[in-house]
Motif scaffolding. Structure first.
Motif, short mmCIF file in Angstrom:
data_model
loop_
_atom_site.label_atom_id
_atom_site.label_comp_id
_atom_site.label_asym_id
_atom_site.label_seq_id
_atom_site.Cartn_x
_atom_site.Cartn_y
_atom_site.Cartn_z
N GLY A 130 0.83 -1.20 0.00
CA GLY A 130 0.00 0.00 0.00
C GLY A 130 0.86 1.24 0.00
O GLY A 130 1.93 1.29 -0.60
N ARG A 131 0.39 2.27 0.71
CA ARG A 131 1.13 3.53 0.75
C ARG A 131 1.12 4.10 2.16
O ARG A 131 0.18 3.91 2.93
CB ARG A 131 0.54 4.55 -0.22
N LEU A 132 2.20 4.81 2.48
CA LEU A 132 2.31 5.59 3.70
C LEU A 132 2.22 7.06 3.34
O LEU A 132 2.82 7.50 2.35
CB LEU A 132 3.63 5.30 4.40
N VAL A 133 1.49 7.82 4.11
CA VAL A 133 1.38 9.26 3.92
C VAL A 133 2.28 9.94 4.94
O VAL A 133 2.17 9.68 6.15
CB VAL A 133 -0.08 9.74 4.06
N LEU A 134 3.16 10.82 4.47
CA LEU A 134 4.19 11.42 5.32
C LEU A 134 3.78 12.82 5.78
O LEU A 134 2.90 13.45 5.21
CB LEU A 134 5.51 11.48 4.57
N PHE A 192 7.17 -1.07 11.67
CA PHE A 192 7.69 -2.05 10.72
C PHE A 192 7.54 -1.54 9.29
O PHE A 192 8.48 -1.60 8.49
CB PHE A 192 6.96 -3.38 10.90
N ALA A 193 6.35 -1.04 8.96
CA ALA A 193 6.10 -0.57 7.59
C ALA A 193 7.01 0.62 7.25
O ALA A 193 7.54 0.70 6.14
CB ALA A 193 4.63 -0.17 7.44
N ALA A 194 7.20 1.53 8.19
CA ALA A 194 8.08 2.67 7.95
C ALA A 194 9.50 2.21 7.69
O ALA A 194 10.18 2.72 6.79
CB ALA A 194 8.02 3.62 9.14
N VAL A 199 11.68 5.14 5.91
CA VAL A 199 11.37 6.43 6.52
C VAL A 199 11.24 6.23 8.03
O VAL A 199 11.07 5.11 8.52
CB VAL A 199 10.06 7.04 5.96
N GLU A 200 11.31 7.33 8.76
CA GLU A 200 11.12 7.28 10.20
C GLU A 200 9.63 7.14 10.53
O GLU A 200 8.79 7.80 9.89
CB GLU A 200 11.66 8.55 10.86
N ALA A 201 9.31 6.32 11.51
CA ALA A 201 7.91 6.12 11.88
C ALA A 201 7.26 7.43 12.31
O ALA A 201 6.06 7.63 12.10
CB ALA A 201 7.81 5.09 13.00
#
Length: 430
Positions: A130-134, A192-194, A199-201
């Motif tokens: 999926g995706r992480l939003v920063l 974990f995903a970060a 990237v940093e959590a």
């Protein structure tokens, strides 16, 4: 009719690679965008001013992508030829508070997305994507494509009558995957995903995560006549439409503006800003007319001459459940794409649309089958009726016949994706 096309398993090999690279709708969009850029298309932002010159462009919004090619000599009133598809598939999606567990097991809290065959997700090796939003507003794709999670089925010793009475799964209690041992660790999944995304959590402020089957696509059968893979519904159509648009963009003297519209959220009803029920496609088409100097009258004329093919997968006759199918309409793998018809407008096909697509198949040398539901069975639907009603354009529903639709792993004929791509190319080139 032209000669039958030579079956090119290279197309199906490429489809398998496409699916393996696209565990989520966001990966589908990124992969399509990369392929279009290689074909000479340029990405444009919705917030930027657009030009009216010829060439290929595309817009990305979340899990949706719309691309179009303006040929030399196109006027503001030149109609569009659209292939519509969707990027999403039924699966298990991570909840806002994902860390859960019980009795010493660490689990991930998931929500059921769309209408999956729940039992097909049991006892499979699952990854995370999926995706992480920063925090800075950017996004980062993530694809953990190794065995990470599992939804364990209850042993037959503890459910001795399951084979006689059938498996009944509670969507809340029975579908939560395990991924470790120990006490519940709040924040563990996102940390974990970060880390996997580099990237940093602390920079992660939102996410759209899901699980996926990590088993790669594979040919199946004595003569390798089938393709077994996750997410054939509907990445098969997106892949075929992308290839068709890239090929059509290399043609000269196109009488239409060819368009690819790959939407998100079809499996949940298409009602979103990136779904077929939203305004995304209409706004892009209207802007395309406007930047070429078009008026409201030009827009009306262009839409009046526009035709859309809604490309989605359909049902092949099931050898073990043939009574569930209409006795006179039983599509088979290897027989080419299907024309999907439902008089109650669950599919948008009418006689005009049928004629257009049949003529395209004829020019491409592609065989065409027909599908209609058994009158005693419910009929699914697609983006086709939504597109037809929202924009007032002729729409025809087509697809590739398959088995195990909405399973974690589906099955189609190995040559049918190539046939569909050829038919779509002929449709776009008109």
């Amino acid at each position: 009719m032209n000669a039958q096309p030579h079956f090119d398993r290279g197309h199906t090999d490429d489809l398998a690679a496409f699916i393996a690279a696209c565990p989520s709708p966001y990966h589908v969009v990124a992969t399509v965008a990369e392929r279009l850029e290689k074909a000479g298309f340029a990405q444009v932002a919705e917030t930027d001013a657009w030009g009216g010159e010829s060439g290929g462009r595309f817009v990305v919004r979340g899990g949706a992508i719309v691309a179009w090619f303006v040929p030399e000599g196109a006027t503001p009133a030149t109609p569009f030829r659209i292939v519509g598809a969707h990027t999403d598939s039924p699966n298990l999606r991570v909840k806002p508070r994902p860390d859960s567990g019980a009795h010493g097991w660490r689990q991930v809290a998931v929500e059921i997305y769309g209408g999956p065959l729940l039992n097909s997700w049991l006892d499979r090796d699952l990854g995370l994507s999926g995706r992480l939003v920063l925090r800075d507003g950017g996004t980062r794709l993530i694809a953990v494509d190794r065995p990470l999670l599992r939804v364990p089925q209850l042993a037959i010793h503890l459910d001795g009558k399951v084979n006689e009475q059938g498996l009944v799964l509670d969507r809340q209690r029975h579908m939560q995957p395990v991924w470790g041992l120990g006490a519940v660790d709040e924040g563990a999944l996102i940390r974990f995903a970060a880390g996997e995304a580099g990237v940093e959590a602390s920079e992660v402020v939102g996410w759209d995560l899901m699980v996926h089957d990590v088993q790669p696509p594979a040919y199946l059968g004595r003569d390798r006549e089938f393709l077994a893979a996750a997410r054939l519904d509907n990445q098969l159509s997106v892949h075929a439409a992308t290839a068709a648009l890239a090929a059509a963009a290399g043609s000269s003297d196109l009488p239409y503006v060819p368009v690819l519209a790959a939407f998100d959220h079809e499996e949940t009803g298409s009602e979103s800003d990136t779904g077929a029920g939203g305004p995304l496609l209409g706004r892009i088409l209207e802007r395309s007319v406007s930047v070429r100097g078009g008026s409201y009258e030009d827009r009306a004329r262009a839409f009046a001459g526009t035709i859309c093919v809604s490309a989605d997968t359909g049902h092949a006759v099931h050898p073990n459940y043939a009574e569930r199918h209409d006795p006179t309409h039983r599509p088979m793998p290897g027989g080419g794409p299907i024309l999907k018809v439902n008089v109650n407008q669950r599919y948008a096909t009418d006689g005009v649309g049928r004629g257009v697509f049949a003529e395209a198949c004829d020019r491409a040398g592609v065989p065409l089958q027909e599908f209609v539901s058994n009158n005693a069975m419910p009929c699914g639907t697609t983006i086709g009726p939504i597109t037809a009603a929202r924009y007032g354009i002729t729409t025809v529903d087509v697809g590739v016949p398959m088995l195990s639709m909405h399973s974690a792993r589906e099955l189609c004929g190995a040559d049918d994706p190539f046939l569909l791509a050829n038919a779509l190319k002929a449709f776009l080139e008109a």
